[in-house]
Scaffold this motif. Structure first.
Motif, PDB file in Angstrom:
ATOM      1  N   ASP A 195      -7.065  -3.689   1.159  1.00  8.37           N
ATOM      2  CA  ASP A 195      -5.767  -4.364   1.163  1.00  8.37           C
ATOM      3  C   ASP A 195      -4.630  -3.367   1.355  1.00  8.37           C
ATOM      4  OD1 ASP A 195      -4.020  -6.754   0.628  1.00  8.37           O
ATOM      5  OD2 ASP A 195      -3.434  -5.512  -1.097  1.00  8.37           O
ATOM      6  N   VAL A 196      -4.675  -2.255   0.639  1.00 11.57           N
ATOM      7  CA  VAL A 196      -3.620  -1.246   0.761  1.00 11.57           C
ATOM      8  C   VAL A 196      -3.628  -0.629   2.152  1.00 11.57           C
ATOM      9  CG1 VAL A 196      -2.830   1.004  -0.071  1.00 11.57           C
ATOM     10  CG2 VAL A 196      -3.543  -0.736  -1.703  1.00 11.57           C
ATOM     11  N   THR A 197      -4.819  -0.376   2.692  1.00 10.10           N
ATOM     12  CA  THR A 197      -4.913   0.196   4.035  1.00 10.10           C
ATOM     13  C   THR A 197      -4.323  -0.750   5.070  1.00 10.10           C
ATOM     14  OG1 THR A 197      -6.917   1.409   3.393  1.00 10.10           O
ATOM     15  CG2 THR A 197      -6.521   1.122   5.748  1.00 10.10           C
ATOM     16  N   GLU A 198      -4.604  -2.038   4.939  1.00 13.66           N
ATOM     17  CA  GLU A 198      -4.063  -3.028   5.871  1.00 13.66           C
ATOM     18  C   GLU A 198      -2.539  -3.117   5.751  1.00 13.66           C
ATOM     19  OE1 GLU A 198      -3.818  -5.811   8.844  1.00 13.66           O
ATOM     20  OE2 GLU A 198      -5.442  -4.432   8.289  1.00 13.66           O
ATOM     21  N   ARG A 199      -2.019  -3.064   4.532  1.00 17.16           N
ATOM     22  CA  ARG A 199      -0.564  -3.082   4.337  1.00 17.16           C
ATOM     23  C   ARG A 199       0.074  -1.869   5.022  1.00 17.16           C
ATOM     24  NH1 ARG A 199       1.705  -5.946  -0.291  1.00 17.16           N
ATOM     25  NH2 ARG A 199       0.128  -7.274  -1.249  1.00 17.16           N
ATOM     26  N   ALA A 200      -0.553  -0.698   4.837  1.00 15.05           N
ATOM     27  CA  ALA A 200      -0.003   0.511   5.458  1.00 15.05           C
ATOM     28  C   ALA A 200      -0.062   0.421   6.971  1.00 15.05           C
ATOM     29  CB  ALA A 200      -0.786   1.728   4.959  1.00 15.05           C
ATOM     30  N   ARG A 201      -1.152  -0.159   7.508  1.00 20.31           N
ATOM     31  CA  ARG A 201      -1.279  -0.293   8.964  1.00 20.31           C
ATOM     32  C   ARG A 201      -0.177  -1.167   9.531  1.00 20.31           C
ATOM     33  NH1 ARG A 201      -3.012  -3.572  12.664  1.00 20.31           N
ATOM     34  NH2 ARG A 201      -3.496  -5.190  11.142  1.00 20.31           N
ATOM     35  N   ARG A 202       0.242  -2.190   8.755  1.00 16.27           N
ATOM     36  CA  ARG A 202       1.313  -3.081   9.209  1.00 16.27           C
ATOM     37  C   ARG A 202       2.697  -2.474   8.983  1.00 16.27           C
ATOM     38  NH1 ARG A 202      -1.712  -7.052   6.255  1.00 16.27           N
ATOM     39  NH2 ARG A 202       0.010  -7.123   4.748  1.00 16.27           N
ATOM     40  N   GLY A 203       2.733  -1.271   8.384  1.00 14.87           N
ATOM     41  CA  GLY A 203       4.006  -0.612   8.164  1.00 14.87           C
ATOM     42  C   GLY A 203       4.623  -0.886   6.815  1.00 14.87           C
ATOM     43  N   GLY A 204       3.886  -1.528   5.924  1.00 10.95           N
ATOM     44  CA  GLY A 204       4.417  -1.830   4.604  1.00 10.95           C
ATOM     45  C   GLY A 204       4.468  -0.603   3.699  1.00 10.95           C
ATOM     46  N   ASP A 205       5.280  -0.678   2.660  1.00 12.81           N
ATOM     47  CA  ASP A 205       5.393   0.403   1.674  1.00 12.81           C
ATOM     48  C   ASP A 205       4.265   0.240   0.652  1.00 12.81           C
ATOM     49  OD1 ASP A 205       6.093   2.368  -0.063  1.00 12.81           O
ATOM     50  OD2 ASP A 205       7.963   1.430  -0.758  1.00 12.81           O
ATOM     51  N   VAL A 206       3.379   1.245   0.590  1.00  7.60           N
ATOM     52  CA  VAL A 206       2.233   1.155  -0.307  1.00  7.60           C
ATOM     53  C   VAL A 206       2.296   2.204  -1.415  1.00  7.60           C
ATOM     54  CG1 VAL A 206       0.724   0.166   1.462  1.00  7.60           C
ATOM     55  CG2 VAL A 206       0.843   2.661   1.184  1.00  7.60           C
ATOM     56  N   GLY A 207       3.434   2.886  -1.519  1.00  6.97           N
ATOM     57  CA  GLY A 207       3.558   3.953  -2.519  1.00  6.97           C
ATOM     58  C   GLY A 207       3.257   3.471  -3.928  1.00  6.97           C
ATOM     59  N   GLY A 208       3.696   2.277  -4.258  1.00  2.00           N
ATOM     60  CA  GLY A 208       3.473   1.764  -5.605  1.00  2.00           C
ATOM     61  C   GLY A 208       2.048   1.345  -5.869  1.00  2.00           C
ATOM     62  N   PHE A 209       1.284   1.126  -4.795  1.00  2.00           N
ATOM     63  CA  PHE A 209      -0.114   0.724  -4.960  1.00  2.00           C
ATOM     64  C   PHE A 209      -1.059   1.932  -5.035  1.00  2.00           C
ATOM     65  CE2 PHE A 209       1.935  -2.816  -2.719  1.00  2.00           C
ATOM     66  CZ  PHE A 209       1.582  -3.883  -3.528  1.00  2.00           C
ATOM     67  N   LEU A 210      -0.670   3.005  -4.349  1.00  2.00           N
ATOM     68  CA  LEU A 210      -1.598   4.124  -4.216  1.00  2.00           C
ATOM     69  C   LEU A 210      -1.862   4.843  -5.533  1.00  2.00           C
ATOM     70  CD1 LEU A 210      -0.667   5.798  -0.810  1.00  2.00           C
ATOM     71  CD2 LEU A 210      -2.852   4.791  -1.459  1.00  2.00           C
ATOM     72  N   GLY A 211      -0.792   5.101  -6.296  1.00  2.00           N
ATOM     73  CA  GLY A 211      -0.945   5.857  -7.535  1.00  2.00           C
ATOM     74  C   GLY A 211      -1.955   5.241  -8.494  1.00  2.00           C
ATOM     75  N   PRO A 212      -1.760   3.974  -8.884  1.00  2.00           N
ATOM     76  CA  PRO A 212      -2.726   3.347  -9.795  1.00  2.00           C
ATOM     77  C   PRO A 212      -4.141   3.294  -9.209  1.00  2.00           C
ATOM     78  CG  PRO A 212      -0.695   2.077  -9.716  1.00  2.00           C
ATOM     79  CD  PRO A 212      -0.597   3.109  -8.634  1.00  2.00           C
TER      80      PRO A 212
END
Length: 381
Positions: A195-212
């Motif tokens: 899910d996070v990888t797909e969000r990043a591919r679409r250009g979304g901000d995933v900084g808040g997801f990566l840490g946890p």
């Protein structure tokens, strides 16, 4: 993300398998990479240790201390094993036997006899220790929130994918009857990473997801490796307990035979009981029960040792007294006056020895009387 391009030390892939022969060029590449990993990880651990010590909240320091300590312990274990490997490598002067010893050192357990009592010892191989160190370092960097600790999003996602794949490998090692929770943890991590990888591919901000996600992945990998180590301990302990049971059973039968012989030969005989290890039941599989079972085996071992010593001492005392009686009788018999004076004592000693069980108290008194007579008459037994 390779060990050469990563911002942080990443454990190199180990060649071969336990005791296998590996091309010396492949071994050299691995040793060079491992030396680099060791040096870089030491710098990282020193920084993590300083950051942990600088935490203002004492509870935060207490929370991270076990992982910092374990990280240092792992690094030292890897460093010590690397020293042995380099000594065997001998600047490349190695034949097949040395190469096989090196892969044995790489893939064999880092734990040495007597280390487990320290509390931090793990029955893991060198590659597993390095991967666990990577996992702990990643988790600690996130928990300590070091400035500039985060690589690029692409690098972090790539590192997470590698870590999740390592977790999948660890899950496959869990016994099937216990695999359900580990599989669920892996599936959840895999879905979140997708899910996070797909969000990043679409250009979304995933900084808040990566840490946890990084913290949970690091914790999951660490827990799986530790659990694998504990299973290895349990297998070793189960085999050791089974061997001890067989040995103690044989010893117990021998000591019971010795006790019967002692009771038949002498009086007073010891009255110590001889434990039967069979009364403990079969070797348990549960790790906690196995630990308690090993403790009971140690008590059986001590009891058997005490019983063996006591019954053997009783038999040896009779043999010693019989030998003393023979020696003093022979010495007195060689003297004409001594022979006449000691005839009665010699007959009584012989009569005591001919009867079983032999009264050791009376026999010792008789032998001492003969020895006193010999000294009085100037005869040396």
């Amino acid at each position: 993300m390779s060990a050469g391009t990563s911002r942080y030390a990443v454990a190199p892939a180990a060649p071969g398998s336990l005791g296998s022969d590996v091309d010396p060029r492949e071994l050299l590449r691995y040793l060079d990479a491992l030396i680099t990993w060791k040096d870089r990880r030491k710098v990282e651990l020193d920084a993590l240790d300083r950051a942990a010590m600088d935490l203002s909240d004492p509870q935060d320091r207490v929370a991270v201390t076990p992982d910092v300590t374990l990280s240092m312990t792992l690094w030292q274990a890897v460093s010590d094993r690397l020293g042995l490997i380099l000594a065997t490598w001998d600047s490349g002067r190695v034949g097949e036997g040395e190469r096989r010893r090196i892969t044995t050192l790489v893939w064999g357990s880092l734990e040495q006899p007597g280390q487990r009592a320290g509390g931090q010892s793990l029955a893991v191989s060198l590659p597993e220790a390095c991967r666990l160190s990577d996992s702990l370092a990643s988790s600690l960097r996130m928990r300590l929130r070091l400035d500039g600790a985060d690589p690029t999003v692409t690098d972090r996602l790539h590192a997470l994918r590698q870590q999740v794949e390592r977790i999948a490998d660890q899950v496959a090692l869990v016994p099937e009857r216990r695999r359900s929770s580990a599989q669920q943890a892996y599936d959840a991590l895999d879905r979140r990473l997708e899910d996070v990888t797909e969000r990043a591919r679409r250009g979304g901000d995933v900084g808040g997801f990566l840490g946890p996600l990084e913290v949970e992945a690091a914790t999951t990998e660490r827990d799986l490796i530790v659990a694998a180590s504990q299973r290895a301990h349990a297998r070793v302990d189960h085999a050791r307990a089974s061997q001890l049971v067989a040995e103690l059973s044989a010893r117990g039968q021998a000591v019971r035979s010795l006790a019967e012989r002692a009771r038949a030969l002498v009086t007073p005989a010891p009255t110590l009981g001889v434990p039967d290890v069979a009364q403990l039941g079969p070797v348990p599989a549960d790790p906690a029960e196995l630990t308690a079972y090993l403790g009971r085996l140690e008590r059986v071992d001590r009891a058997l040792t005490l019983a063996q010593q006591a019954y053997a001492a009783a038999v040896e005392r009779r043999d010693d007294l019989a030998g003393r009686a023979d020696r003093v009788h022979a010495a007195l018999a060689a003297d004409e006056q001594g022979a006449a004076a000691s005839a009665g004592l010699a007959e009584q000693a012989a009569a005591l020895l001919s009867r079983t069980p032999t009264d050791l108290t009376r026999l010792e008194a008789m032998v001492q009387a003969q020895e006193t007579l010999a000294r009085t008459m100037g005869v040396q037994p």
